[in-house]
Design a protein around this motif. Structure first.
Motif, PDB file in Angstrom:
ATOM      1  N   GLN A  83     -36.061  25.406  73.054  1.00  0.00           N
ATOM      2  CA  GLN A  83     -36.100  24.204  72.769  1.00  0.00           C
ATOM      3  C   GLN A  83     -35.524  23.630  71.494  1.00  0.00           C
ATOM      4  N   VAL A  84     -35.389  24.360  70.430  1.00  0.00           N
ATOM      5  CA  VAL A  84     -34.583  24.066  69.183  1.00  0.00           C
ATOM      6  C   VAL A  84     -33.272  23.596  69.515  1.00  0.00           C
ATOM      7  N   GLU A  85     -32.633  24.639  70.362  1.00  0.00           N
ATOM      8  CA  GLU A  85     -31.141  24.250  70.607  1.00  0.00           C
ATOM      9  C   GLU A  85     -31.024  23.278  71.463  1.00  0.00           C
ATOM     10  N   ALA A  86     -31.916  22.962  72.354  1.00  0.00           N
ATOM     11  CA  ALA A  86     -31.845  21.633  73.212  1.00  0.00           C
ATOM     12  C   ALA A  86     -31.958  20.495  72.497  1.00  0.00           C
ATOM     13  N   ALA A  87     -33.099  20.499  71.605  1.00  0.00           N
ATOM     14  CA  ALA A  87     -33.245  19.466  70.873  1.00  0.00           C
ATOM     15  C   ALA A  87     -31.946  19.002  69.832  1.00  0.00           C
ATOM     16  N   ALA A  88     -31.492  20.170  69.339  1.00  0.00           N
ATOM     17  CA  ALA A  88     -30.245  19.873  68.470  1.00  0.00           C
ATOM     18  C   ALA A  88     -29.079  19.285  69.421  1.00  0.00           C
ATOM     19  N   SER A  89     -28.974  19.839  70.515  1.00  0.00           N
ATOM     20  CA  SER A  89     -28.095  19.333  71.254  1.00  0.00           C
ATOM     21  C   SER A  89     -28.114  17.728  71.758  1.00  0.00           C
ATOM     22  N   ILE A  90     -29.198  17.513  72.150  1.00  0.00           N
ATOM     23  CA  ILE A  90     -29.696  16.175  72.554  1.00  0.00           C
ATOM     24  C   ILE A  90     -29.461  14.989  71.001  1.00  0.00           C
ATOM     25  N   ALA A  91     -29.890  15.739  69.998  1.00  0.00           N
ATOM     26  CA  ALA A  91     -29.726  15.012  68.645  1.00  0.00           C
ATOM     27  C   ALA A  91     -27.965  14.723  68.427  1.00  0.00           C
ATOM     28  N   ALA A  92     -27.357  15.931  68.711  1.00  0.00           N
ATOM     29  CA  ALA A  92     -25.810  15.747  68.483  1.00  0.00           C
ATOM     30  C   ALA A  92     -25.205  14.567  69.423  1.00  0.00           C
ATOM     31  N   GLU A  93     -25.691  14.605  70.537  1.00  0.00           N
ATOM     32  CA  GLU A  93     -25.296  13.892  71.623  1.00  0.00           C
ATOM     33  C   GLU A  93     -25.565  12.379  71.230  1.00  0.00           C
ATOM     34  N   ASP A  94     -26.832  12.040  70.698  1.00  0.00           N
ATOM     35  CA  ASP A  94     -27.177  10.825  70.217  1.00  0.00           C
ATOM     36  C   ASP A  94     -26.377  10.373  69.189  1.00  0.00           C
ATOM     37  N   ALA A  95     -26.058  11.198  68.037  1.00  0.00           N
ATOM     38  CA  ALA A  95     -25.432  10.949  67.050  1.00  0.00           C
ATOM     39  C   ALA A  95     -24.028  10.685  67.333  1.00  0.00           C
ATOM     40  N   ALA A  96     -23.623  11.266  68.203  1.00  0.00           N
ATOM     41  CA  ALA A  96     -22.104  11.075  68.682  1.00  0.00           C
ATOM     42  C   ALA A  96     -22.023   9.616  69.340  1.00  0.00           C
TER      43      ALA A  96
END
Length: 130
Positions: A83-96
């Motif tokens: 879940q942490v990895e998924a949240a980090a991936s989503i946050a990185a996509e949002d930031a990009a």
């Protein structure tokens, strides 16, 4: 009787149990003779074996329960990591996506001022935000 022997063992330890059995065997020898002493000694050994076996079964059940708890904890930790990895991936996509949007806005703002020789303070602020 088993509970009494268990209480005796918890307070006196193995040496106390042996001492109590020896005392009971000697008392049986005095009052009941050789056959009584042998009977009391055998009964005491059977009770000690029963208590020891009962304790081993309890420890084995506790160990099994602890292993099951550890397996559940490992599974929960793996799920938390996922879940942490998924949240980090989503946050990185949002930031990009946000950075791409800001870059597009800056490019549009700069394209609207083709005759300006250098960037304004507002343009510099927008670039720093990227």
């Amino acid at each position: 009787m088993t509970a009494l022997l268990g209480l005796l063992g918890s307070g006196l330890g193995p040496a106390g149990i042996v001492a109590a059995l020896v005392a009971a065997t000697v008392a049986a020898w005095v009052y009941l003779g050789r056959a009584g002493a042998v009977a009391v000694a055998l009964l005491g050994l059977v009770l000690v074996a029963y208590v020891a076996g009962s304790r081993q079964a309890t420890v084995a059940a506790e160990l099994s329960s602890a292993k099951a708890d550890a397996a559940r904890a490992v599974a929960a930790l793996a799920e938390e990591r996922r879940q942490v990895e998924a949240a980090a991936s989503i946050a990185a996509e949002d930031a990009a996506a946000a950075a791409a949007t800001r870059l597009r806005e800056l490019e549009e703002a700069l394209a609207g001022q083709p005759d300006t020789p250098c960037a304004t303070a507002d343009d510099a602020r927008r670039l720093r935000d990227l």
